[in-house]
Write an enzyme that holds these catalytic residues in place. Structure first.
Site, PDB file in Angstrom:
ATOM      1  CB  ALA A 130      -0.900  -0.023   1.231  1.00 14.43           C
ATOM      2  N   GLY A 139       0.719  -5.048   1.148  1.00 11.48           N
ATOM      3  CA  GLY A 139      -0.472  -5.190   0.302  1.00 11.48           C
ATOM      4  C   GLY A 139      -0.180  -5.916  -1.003  1.00 11.48           C
ATOM      5  CD  GLU A 160      -1.997  -7.600   3.386  1.00  5.36           C
ATOM      6  OE1 GLU A 160      -1.723  -6.469   2.953  1.00  5.36           O
ATOM      7  OE2 GLU A 160      -2.503  -7.788   4.506  1.00  5.36           O
ATOM      8  CD  GLU A 211       1.797  -5.446   6.058  1.00  9.21           C
ATOM      9  OE1 GLU A 211       2.631  -6.337   6.334  1.00  9.21           O
ATOM     10  OE2 GLU A 211       1.133  -5.454   5.016  1.00  9.21           O
TER      11      GLU A 211
HETATM   12  N1  DAK Z   1       4.501   3.193  -0.993  1.00  5.23           N
HETATM   13  C1  DAK Z   1       4.833   4.325  -1.640  1.00  5.23           C
HETATM   14  N2  DAK Z   1       5.941   4.468  -2.410  1.00  5.23           N
HETATM   15  C2  DAK Z   1       6.738   3.397  -2.524  1.00  5.23           C
HETATM   16  C3  DAK Z   1       6.453   2.152  -1.874  1.00  5.23           C
HETATM   17  C4  DAK Z   1       5.270   2.075  -1.083  1.00  5.23           C
HETATM   18  N3  DAK Z   1       4.884   0.972  -0.464  1.00  5.23           N
HETATM   19  N4  DAK Z   1       7.450   1.300  -2.165  1.00  5.23           N
HETATM   20  C5  DAK Z   1       8.302   1.947  -2.966  1.00  5.23           C
HETATM   21  N5  DAK Z   1       7.876   3.213  -3.200  1.00  5.23           N
HETATM   22  C6  DAK Z   1       8.519   4.242  -3.994  1.00  5.23           C
HETATM   23  C7  DAK Z   1       9.722   4.854  -3.257  1.00  5.23           C
HETATM   24  O1  DAK Z   1       9.296   5.848  -2.371  1.00  5.23           O
HETATM   25  C8  DAK Z   1      10.508   5.399  -4.413  1.00  5.23           C
HETATM   26  O2  DAK Z   1       9.920   6.618  -4.841  1.00  5.23           O
HETATM   27  P1  DAK Z   1      10.849   7.912  -5.196  1.00  5.23           P
HETATM   28  O3  DAK Z   1      11.655   8.171  -3.974  1.00  5.23           O
HETATM   29  O4  DAK Z   1      11.674   7.444  -6.373  1.00  5.23           O
HETATM   30  O5  DAK Z   1       9.860   8.986  -5.526  1.00  5.23           O
HETATM   31  C9  DAK Z   1      10.269   4.400  -5.519  1.00  5.23           C
HETATM   32  O6  DAK Z   1       9.085   3.693  -5.158  1.00  5.23           O
HETATM   33  C10 DAK Z   1      11.399   3.396  -5.656  1.00  5.23           C
HETATM   34  O7  DAK Z   1      11.620   2.820  -4.376  1.00  5.23           O
HETATM   35  P2  DAK Z   1      13.071   2.721  -3.697  1.00  5.23           P
HETATM   36  O8  DAK Z   1      13.918   3.864  -4.136  1.00  5.23           O
HETATM   37  O9  DAK Z   1      12.850   2.524  -2.245  1.00  5.23           O
HETATM   38  O10 DAK Z   1      13.608   1.393  -4.382  1.00  5.23           O
HETATM   39  P3  DAK Z   1      14.625   0.342  -3.766  1.00  5.23           P
HETATM   40  O11 DAK Z   1      14.969  -0.585  -4.864  1.00  5.23           O
HETATM   41  O12 DAK Z   1      15.759   1.044  -3.051  1.00  5.23           O
HETATM   42  O13 DAK Z   1      13.794  -0.433  -2.661  1.00  5.23           O
HETATM   43  C11 DAK Z   1      11.878  -1.616  -1.765  1.00  5.23           C
HETATM   44  C12 DAK Z   1      12.692  -1.223  -3.029  1.00  5.23           C
HETATM   45  C13 DAK Z   1      10.588  -2.318  -2.239  1.00  5.23           C
HETATM   46  C14 DAK Z   1      12.695  -2.583  -0.902  1.00  5.23           C
HETATM   47  C15 DAK Z   1      11.547  -0.335  -0.966  1.00  5.23           C
HETATM   48  O14 DAK Z   1      10.963   0.626  -1.841  1.00  5.23           O
HETATM   49  C16 DAK Z   1      10.597  -0.576   0.137  1.00  5.23           C
HETATM   50  O15 DAK Z   1      10.946  -1.101   1.199  1.00  5.23           O
HETATM   51  N6  DAK Z   1       9.321  -0.164  -0.074  1.00  5.23           N
HETATM   52  C17 DAK Z   1       8.309  -0.290   0.954  1.00  5.23           C
HETATM   53  C18 DAK Z   1       7.842  -1.720   1.053  1.00  5.23           C
HETATM   54  C19 DAK Z   1       6.844  -1.889   2.130  1.00  5.23           C
HETATM   55  O16 DAK Z   1       7.126  -1.686   3.340  1.00  5.23           O
HETATM   56  N7  DAK Z   1       5.639  -2.284   1.755  1.00  5.23           N
HETATM   57  C20 DAK Z   1       4.564  -2.487   2.659  1.00  5.23           C
HETATM   58  C21 DAK Z   1       3.769  -1.253   2.801  1.00  5.23           C
HETATM   59  S1  DAK Z   1       2.589  -1.390   4.102  1.00  5.23           S
HETATM   60  C22 DAK Z   1      -4.689  -1.227   5.711  1.00  5.23           C
HETATM   61  C23 DAK Z   1      -4.616  -2.338   4.958  1.00  5.23           C
HETATM   62  C24 DAK Z   1      -3.457  -2.663   4.326  1.00  5.23           C
HETATM   63  C25 DAK Z   1      -2.346  -1.891   4.453  1.00  5.23           C
HETATM   64  C26 DAK Z   1      -2.450  -0.777   5.184  1.00  5.23           C
HETATM   65  C27 DAK Z   1      -3.604  -0.440   5.805  1.00  5.23           C
HETATM   66  N8  DAK Z   1      -5.919  -0.935   6.428  1.00  5.23           N
HETATM   67  C28 DAK Z   1      -6.855  -1.984   6.659  1.00  5.23           C
HETATM   68  C29 DAK Z   1      -6.155   0.376   6.880  1.00  5.23           C
HETATM   69  C30 DAK Z   1      -1.134  -2.271   3.794  1.00  5.23           C
HETATM   70  C31 DAK Z   1       0.048  -1.857   4.205  1.00  5.23           C
HETATM   71  C32 DAK Z   1       1.238  -2.050   3.397  1.00  5.23           C
HETATM   72  O17 DAK Z   1       1.255  -2.578   2.314  1.00  5.23           O
END
Ligand code: DAK
Length: 263
Positions: free
Chosen positions: A63, A108, A111, A131
């Site tokens: 997400a 997400g 998921e 998360e």
């Molecule tokens: N959200 C927004 N932007 C993201 C992103 C994300 N999840 N993942 C990557 N990006 C963006 C980065 O910010 C970056 O943007 P710029 O800085 O270039 O503008 C671009 O994508 C490239 O990412 P990186 O520069 O970080 O690329 P790397 O190769 O260095 O790293 C990575 C790739 C996938 C390891 C890293 O980007 C990373 O750790 N991303 C986050 C992964 C993550 O933690 N995903 C889980 C998110 S939490 C809910 C239900 C569900 C959810 C929430 C609430 N409710 C019921 C209310 C779900 C939650 C989630 O999914």
């Protein structure tokens, strides 16, 4: 649509989440567009759907953390509902959905792949539920679907530790059915989808419903669900043609695709 690509090839459709700059992260607009794309699938023609992400690096990196970071409690709930509704729509979609996981499938992203019927991935795929490191629980069904797909103990370990796993480990624990090279992934997904699309469509739909619905109840009730969906196949053109072709020993005909008929 800004973030969804939709293409068809015969009875197979491919939906690509196309937000490559943000590694295909799911914001509200992506979720809205995905919802609309699913509603627009012509189910009289399409018999199998593939879901994938744009680019070589990521399926869906979760997400959108930027969007989520500023949400109030009420907005968080609304965002969660939006996501859960789309994921559930995928899970209960009348035809099979194959997730072709081409890179990061985090949060997400993991998921949404678990809402699909079948997961296959490229050798660069990374799965995880990070998360708890972000101060939240997996909220798009992760705590429920991961525990059902792999063992509860393995799901708990992955979720509590927020550890990412690579393609081979995902294969070993049964999270994905097969691992391909990046080049082979989409052709393999399309081949599998075409194989599904070549079967009797009412029977395939009823199998999906029987498996999904049956898993929610005890075995006595599950068998009743199966009986009903088995019975529903009879008197359909699928069943008459499928069995008739076999009895006529007509191999050519047997392989012929039976046209889909809404009953
Ligand atoms: N959200 C927004 N932007 C993201 C992103 C994300 N999840 N993942 C990557 N990006 C963006 C980065 O910010 C970056 O943007 P710029 O800085 O270039 O503008 C671009 O994508 C490239 O990412 P990186 O520069 O970080 O690329 P790397 O190769 O260095 O790293 C990575 C790739 C996938 C390891 C890293 O980007 C990373 O750790 N991303 C986050 C992964 C993550 O933690 N995903 C889980 C998110 S939490 C809910 C239900 C569900 C959810 C929430 C609430 N409710 C019921 C209310 C779900 C939650 C989630 O999914």
């Amino acid at each position: 649509m800004d973030f969804i690509l939709y293409e068809t090839d015969g009875a197979v459709a491919t939906i690509t989440i196309n937000r490559e700059k943000a590694l295909n992260a799911l914001n509200s607009q992506v979720l809205d567009e995905l919802d609309a794309a699913l509603d627009a699938v012509d189910l009289d023609v399409i018999r199998c759907l593939i879901l994938t992400g744009a680019g070589q690096k990521s399926f869906v990196a979760g997400a959108d953390i930027g969007e989520m970071s500023t949400l109030t409690k009420a907005e968080g709930e609304a965002f969660g509902k939006k996501g859960n509704d789309v994921f559930r729509k995928l899970e209960t979609f009348p035809i099979p959905v194959i997730a072709a996981v081409n890179g990061f499938a985090l949060g997400g992203g993991c998921e949404i792949s678990m809402s699909c019927d079948i997961r296959i991935c490229a050798d660069n795929a990374v799965f995880g539920q990070p998360e708890v490191g972000l101060g939240i629980t997996p909220g798009f069904g992760g705590t429920q679907r991961l525990a059902r797909l792999v063992s509860p103990g393995m799901a708990k370990q992955l979720i509590y530790t927020a550890r990412n796993i690579k393609a081979e480990e995902a294969y070993r624990i049964g999270l994905v059915n097969a691992v391909y090279t990046q080049e082979e992934l989409l052709p393999a997904a399309k081949k599998m989808a075409a194989g599904i699309a070549a079967q009797a469509p009412i029977a395939v739909r009823n199998c999906k419903k029987a498996i999904n619905d049956g898993l929610q109840v005890d075995m006595d009730q599950a068998i009743v669900i199966e009986e009903k969906l088995f019975g529903d196949c009879f008197e359909t053109e699928d069943q008459k043609a499928g069995m008739g072709n076999f009895l006529e020993k007509d191999k050519e005909k047997k392989l012929k695709v039976v046209p889909f008929q809404n009953k």
